[in-house]
Motif scaffolding. Structure first.
Motif, PDB file in Angstrom:
ATOM      1  N   LEU A 208      12.403  -8.852   4.458  1.00 48.21           N
ATOM      2  CA  LEU A 208      12.337  -8.616   5.650  1.00 48.21           C
ATOM      3  C   LEU A 208      11.189  -7.300   5.981  1.00 48.21           C
ATOM      4  O   LEU A 208      11.189  -6.543   4.920  1.00 48.21           O
ATOM      5  N   PRO A 209      10.543  -7.395   7.044  1.00 47.17           N
ATOM      6  CA  PRO A 209       9.460  -6.306   7.332  1.00 47.17           C
ATOM      7  C   PRO A 209      10.021  -4.934   8.021  1.00 47.17           C
ATOM      8  O   PRO A 209       9.798  -4.891   9.082  1.00 47.17           O
ATOM      9  N   ILE A 210      10.899  -4.450   7.190  1.00 51.94           N
ATOM     10  CA  ILE A 210      11.474  -3.202   7.820  1.00 51.94           C
ATOM     11  C   ILE A 210      11.006  -1.777   6.892  1.00 51.94           C
ATOM     12  O   ILE A 210      10.758  -2.071   5.769  1.00 51.94           O
ATOM     13  N   LYS A 211      11.178  -0.662   7.632  1.00 52.20           N
ATOM     14  CA  LYS A 211      10.569   0.579   6.727  1.00 52.20           C
ATOM     15  C   LYS A 211      11.760   1.370   7.239  1.00 52.20           C
ATOM     16  O   LYS A 211      12.255   1.529   8.464  1.00 52.20           O
ATOM     17  N   GLU A 212      12.062   2.489   6.543  1.00 49.13           N
ATOM     18  CA  GLU A 212      12.925   3.293   6.859  1.00 49.13           C
ATOM     19  C   GLU A 212      12.641   4.268   8.381  1.00 49.13           C
ATOM     20  O   GLU A 212      11.493   4.397   8.742  1.00 49.13           O
ATOM     21  N   ALA A 238      17.855  -8.760  26.931  1.00 51.98           N
ATOM     22  CA  ALA A 238      17.533  -7.144  27.093  1.00 51.98           C
ATOM     23  C   ALA A 238      17.391  -6.639  25.853  1.00 51.98           C
ATOM     24  O   ALA A 238      16.238  -6.065  25.417  1.00 51.98           O
ATOM     25  N   LEU A 239      18.137  -7.187  24.699  1.00 53.58           N
ATOM     26  CA  LEU A 239      17.936  -6.676  23.387  1.00 53.58           C
ATOM     27  C   LEU A 239      16.459  -6.941  22.770  1.00 53.58           C
ATOM     28  O   LEU A 239      15.733  -6.199  22.409  1.00 53.58           O
ATOM     29  N   ALA A 240      16.304  -8.315  22.775  1.00 54.83           N
ATOM     30  CA  ALA A 240      15.073  -8.848  22.333  1.00 54.83           C
ATOM     31  C   ALA A 240      13.706  -8.162  23.084  1.00 54.83           C
ATOM     32  O   ALA A 240      12.778  -7.713  22.326  1.00 54.83           O
ATOM     33  N   GLU A 241      13.868  -8.380  24.215  1.00 59.64           N
ATOM     34  CA  GLU A 241      12.790  -7.765  25.116  1.00 59.64           C
ATOM     35  C   GLU A 241      12.347  -6.501  24.898  1.00 59.64           C
ATOM     36  O   GLU A 241      11.310  -5.933  24.935  1.00 59.64           O
ATOM     37  N   THR A 242      13.509  -5.509  25.028  1.00 55.07           N
ATOM     38  CA  THR A 242      13.285  -3.976  24.938  1.00 55.07           C
ATOM     39  C   THR A 242      12.942  -3.532  23.665  1.00 55.07           C
ATOM     40  O   THR A 242      12.191  -2.836  23.564  1.00 55.07           O
ATOM     41  N   ALA A 243      13.455  -4.318  22.713  1.00 54.91           N
ATOM     42  CA  ALA A 243      12.989  -3.903  21.079  1.00 54.91           C
ATOM     43  C   ALA A 243      11.748  -4.112  21.038  1.00 54.91           C
ATOM     44  O   ALA A 243      10.914  -3.339  20.138  1.00 54.91           O
ATOM     45  N   GLY A 244      11.031  -5.042  21.546  1.00 52.58           N
ATOM     46  CA  GLY A 244       9.412  -5.321  21.324  1.00 52.58           C
ATOM     47  C   GLY A 244       9.141  -5.488  19.826  1.00 52.58           C
ATOM     48  O   GLY A 244       9.693  -6.595  19.242  1.00 52.58           O
ATOM     49  N   ASP A 245       8.311  -4.460  19.475  1.00 49.69           N
ATOM     50  CA  ASP A 245       7.950  -4.830  18.214  1.00 49.69           C
ATOM     51  C   ASP A 245       8.790  -4.284  16.962  1.00 49.69           C
ATOM     52  O   ASP A 245       8.478  -4.195  15.739  1.00 49.69           O
ATOM     53  N   THR A 246       9.918  -3.526  17.468  1.00 52.01           N
ATOM     54  CA  THR A 246      10.916  -2.982  16.643  1.00 52.01           C
ATOM     55  C   THR A 246      11.807  -3.984  16.199  1.00 52.01           C
ATOM     56  O   THR A 246      12.373  -4.650  16.778  1.00 52.01           O
ATOM     57  N   PRO A 247      11.880  -4.277  14.701  1.00 58.59           N
ATOM     58  CA  PRO A 247      12.400  -5.150  14.030  1.00 58.59           C
ATOM     59  C   PRO A 247      14.068  -4.866  14.598  1.00 58.59           C
ATOM     60  O   PRO A 247      14.603  -3.629  14.208  1.00 58.59           O
ATOM     61  N   VAL A 248      14.891  -5.972  14.753  1.00 56.54           N
ATOM     62  CA  VAL A 248      16.294  -5.931  14.699  1.00 56.54           C
ATOM     63  C   VAL A 248      17.031  -6.615  13.763  1.00 56.54           C
ATOM     64  O   VAL A 248      16.848  -7.893  13.558  1.00 56.54           O
ATOM     65  N   ILE A 249      17.730  -5.946  12.884  1.00 59.77           N
ATOM     66  CA  ILE A 249      18.347  -6.587  11.936  1.00 59.77           C
ATOM     67  C   ILE A 249      19.885  -6.573  12.203  1.00 59.77           C
ATOM     68  O   ILE A 249      20.519  -5.514  12.613  1.00 59.77           O
ATOM     69  N   LEU A 265      19.024 -21.524  21.514  1.00 63.08           N
ATOM     70  CA  LEU A 265      18.495 -22.934  21.693  1.00 63.08           C
ATOM     71  C   LEU A 265      18.666 -23.299  23.274  1.00 63.08           C
ATOM     72  O   LEU A 265      17.661 -23.750  23.932  1.00 63.08           O
ATOM     73  N   LYS A 266      19.961 -23.573  23.608  1.00 61.41           N
ATOM     74  CA  LYS A 266      20.235 -23.744  24.896  1.00 61.41           C
ATOM     75  C   LYS A 266      19.434 -22.939  26.241  1.00 61.41           C
ATOM     76  O   LYS A 266      19.028 -23.713  27.167  1.00 61.41           O
ATOM     77  N   LYS A 267      19.235 -21.735  26.092  1.00 59.41           N
ATOM     78  CA  LYS A 267      18.568 -20.915  27.030  1.00 59.41           C
ATOM     79  C   LYS A 267      17.316 -20.513  26.730  1.00 59.41           C
ATOM     80  O   LYS A 267      16.502 -19.573  27.508  1.00 59.41           O
ATOM     81  N   ASN A 268      16.715 -21.079  25.568  1.00 66.69           N
ATOM     82  CA  ASN A 268      15.132 -20.740  25.172  1.00 66.69           C
ATOM     83  C   ASN A 268      14.854 -19.293  25.201  1.00 66.69           C
ATOM     84  O   ASN A 268      14.091 -18.768  25.550  1.00 66.69           O
ATOM     85  N   LEU A 269      16.012 -18.706  24.334  1.00 69.78           N
ATOM     86  CA  LEU A 269      15.858 -17.136  24.254  1.00 69.78           C
ATOM     87  C   LEU A 269      14.699 -16.754  22.966  1.00 69.78           C
ATOM     88  O   LEU A 269      14.795 -17.341  21.880  1.00 69.78           O
ATOM     89  N   ASN A 270      13.886 -16.069  23.308  1.00 74.85           N
ATOM     90  CA  ASN A 270      12.916 -15.824  22.309  1.00 74.85           C
ATOM     91  C   ASN A 270      13.498 -14.535  21.510  1.00 74.85           C
ATOM     92  O   ASN A 270      13.364 -13.222  21.748  1.00 74.85           O
ATOM     93  N   LEU A 271      13.933 -14.985  20.177  1.00 71.88           N
ATOM     94  CA  LEU A 271      14.762 -13.946  19.286  1.00 71.88           C
ATOM     95  C   LEU A 271      14.011 -13.749  18.016  1.00 71.88           C
ATOM     96  O   LEU A 271      14.553 -13.478  17.046  1.00 71.88           O
ATOM     97  N   HIS A 272      12.535 -13.699  18.231  1.00 69.01           N
ATOM     98  CA  HIS A 272      11.782 -13.748  17.007  1.00 69.01           C
ATOM     99  C   HIS A 272      11.833 -12.456  16.307  1.00 69.01           C
ATOM    100  O   HIS A 272      11.742 -12.386  15.081  1.00 69.01           O
ATOM    101  N   ASN A 273      12.181 -11.505  17.075  1.00 67.73           N
ATOM    102  CA  ASN A 273      12.125  -9.964  16.372  1.00 67.73           C
ATOM    103  C   ASN A 273      13.613  -9.902  16.049  1.00 67.73           C
ATOM    104  O   ASN A 273      13.988  -8.590  15.548  1.00 67.73           O
ATOM    105  N   VAL A 274      14.557 -10.579  16.152  1.00 63.60           N
ATOM    106  CA  VAL A 274      16.012 -10.433  15.739  1.00 63.60           C
ATOM    107  C   VAL A 274      16.035 -11.260  14.397  1.00 63.60           C
ATOM    108  O   VAL A 274      16.407 -12.550  14.405  1.00 63.60           O
ATOM    109  N   HIS A 275      16.360 -10.510  13.403  1.00 65.10           N
ATOM    110  CA  HIS A 275      16.616 -11.108  11.767  1.00 65.10           C
ATOM    111  C   HIS A 275      18.056 -11.014  11.616  1.00 65.10           C
ATOM    112  O   HIS A 275      18.676  -9.918  11.297  1.00 65.10           O
ATOM    113  N   ILE A 276      18.665 -12.094  11.808  1.00 65.81           N
ATOM    114  CA  ILE A 276      20.006 -12.310  11.219  1.00 65.81           C
ATOM    115  C   ILE A 276      20.241 -12.434   9.893  1.00 65.81           C
ATOM    116  O   ILE A 276      19.644 -13.338   9.319  1.00 65.81           O
ATOM    117  N   VAL A 277      21.104 -11.458   9.469  1.00 57.06           N
ATOM    118  CA  VAL A 277      21.108 -11.689   7.783  1.00 57.06           C
ATOM    119  C   VAL A 277      22.823 -11.750   7.514  1.00 57.06           C
ATOM    120  O   VAL A 277      23.684 -11.645   8.570  1.00 57.06           O
TER     121      VAL A 277
END
Length: 378
Positions: A208-212, A238-249, A265-277
């Motif tokens: 994952l592309p994260i730094k302290e 709101a989470l994904a849009e406001t986080a912007g370039d800050t990765p969300v783990i 999928l149903k609502k076509n949410l752009n969650l590219h910066n939300v990294h589910i682990v």
């Protein structure tokens, strides 16, 4: 003079309870054999089964305690059935095992069941994290809290607000002891282990592309939040849009992952910066949250640890059982309001946050106070 033995039963209803009782067990294990007139013996009892997948060996290794001696084997979803089964099995346990004090923690249905049986057996009951209230009687846990506190002979509270609640509800002053937040004992105990870890060494974060200090941690467990999918969509957006370039783990359990991915999928949410682990072990998660830019959570425990670590925290709830995290600490309540979340998160991302401190008696000695009090009451 013959040395007396104080027989404790430490009862746990679910995985998070072990984190809160671990400091007590470590204090007892480290008591000098020759100290005082009273020796303490204890048994760790779990409401569930021995093969419960949430009780991985790493948990007990992280907490430096052994696995439970006794498992009641209760496994069911219906809270009323669970309560009845725990009462039946725990009564059998107490009848077969000499016990002077039962220690329970928090507010689960299984905890309430254990509390009821304890008093029916005329055994002293001690409640850790007493005096917590949402003041919403429609919540099952609120009923559990009222019952457990009402039955307890000793109430160990985390802060002044919890003391006040217990006293207002009629608890005698002599029964209430403000010992501080026992969660903090674990952080202080494991500080060197946590600080010695690197994010890249944690398996769940591999690649994952994260730094302290440059990522946000997101946790979600509350069934009410997951069930209201229309509002959850707004909050995730709101989470994904406001986080912007800050990765969300996002270390999430399967139930939450399924809801979020399906909704995306149903609502076509752009969650590219939300990294589910995958859910992480205690030390790995402690390291992740301690080095975050900020945290968005629906967990009171996570908010408490964020306050201790001076990490900005947004709680997706309209109340907190430990108001010190808001009044003194880093916590901000936004309820289930997507626009309040968006506003608070914008401040978090921009590095703007309120000044905060550490509440009174969050010094890592709560378990010492609890054990000393039990010895004195003996």
């Amino acid at each position: 003079m013959t040395k007396q033995t104080l027989h404790l039963c430490i009862f746990c209803g679910a995985r998070p309870n072990f984190i809160k009782v671990a400091p007590i067990i470590r204090v007892i294990d480290n008591l000098p054999a020759e100290s005082g007139r009273c020796h303490i013996s204890y048994s760790l009892v779990y409401a569930g089964s021995a093969d419960d997948p949430t009780l991985e060996d790493r948990l007990f290794d992280n907490l430096s305690i052994r696995r439970p001696e006794a498992f009641l084997g209760v496994e069911c979803e219906n809270l009323n059935e669970l309560t009845g089964q725990v009462m039946s099995q725990f009564e059998r346990y107490l009848q077969n095992n000499p016990t002077d004090v039962v220690i329970v923690v928090d507010d689960l249905a299984s905890t309430m069941a254990a509390a009821i049986v304890t008093k029916k057996q005329a055994i002293m009951l001690a409640h850790i994290a007493a005096g917590t209230r949402s003041f919403d009687i429609t919540m099952p846990k609120e009923i559990n809290r009222l019952v457990i506190d009402g039955l307890s002979d000793v109430l160990f509270t985390a802060g002044f607000s919890n003391n006040s609640i217990a006293n207002k509800e009629g608890a005698e002053l002599s029964k209430v002891y403000m010992v501080g937040n026992i969660l903090i004992d674990n952080i202080r105990y494991n500080r060197n282990r946590i600080e010695g870890m690197r994010l890249n060494d944690i398996d769940e974060l591999s690649g994952l592309p994260i730094k302290e200090g440059e990522y946000i941690v997101f946790t979600l467990n509350r069934k009410a939040l997951l069930a209201d999918q229309e509002n959850l969509e707004k909050m995730l957006r709101a989470l994904a849009e406001t986080a912007g370039d800050t990765p969300v783990i996002a270390p999430l359990r399967d139930s939450a992952v399924q809801v979020i991915l399906s909704l995306g999928l149903k609502k076509n949410l752009n969650l590219h910066n939300v990294h589910i682990v995958k859910p992480m072990d205690y030390l790995g998660f402690a390291c992740l949250t301690a080095h975050a830019k900020g945290i968005v959570t629906d967990s009171g425990n996570v908010a408490e640890e964020a306050t201790f670590n001076s990490v900005p925290c947004i709680t997706l709830n309209s109340y907190t059982e430990h108001i010190e995290t808001v009044k003194v600490g880093t916590n901000v309540l936004v309820g289930e309001d997507a626009e309040l979340l968006r506003s608070a998160l914008a401040d978090m991302v921009a590095g703007k946050w309120k000044a905060a401190g550490i509440p009174d008696r969050w010094d890592g000695r709560s378990a010492e106070r609890i054990v000393q009090t039990l010895l004195e009451l003996r």
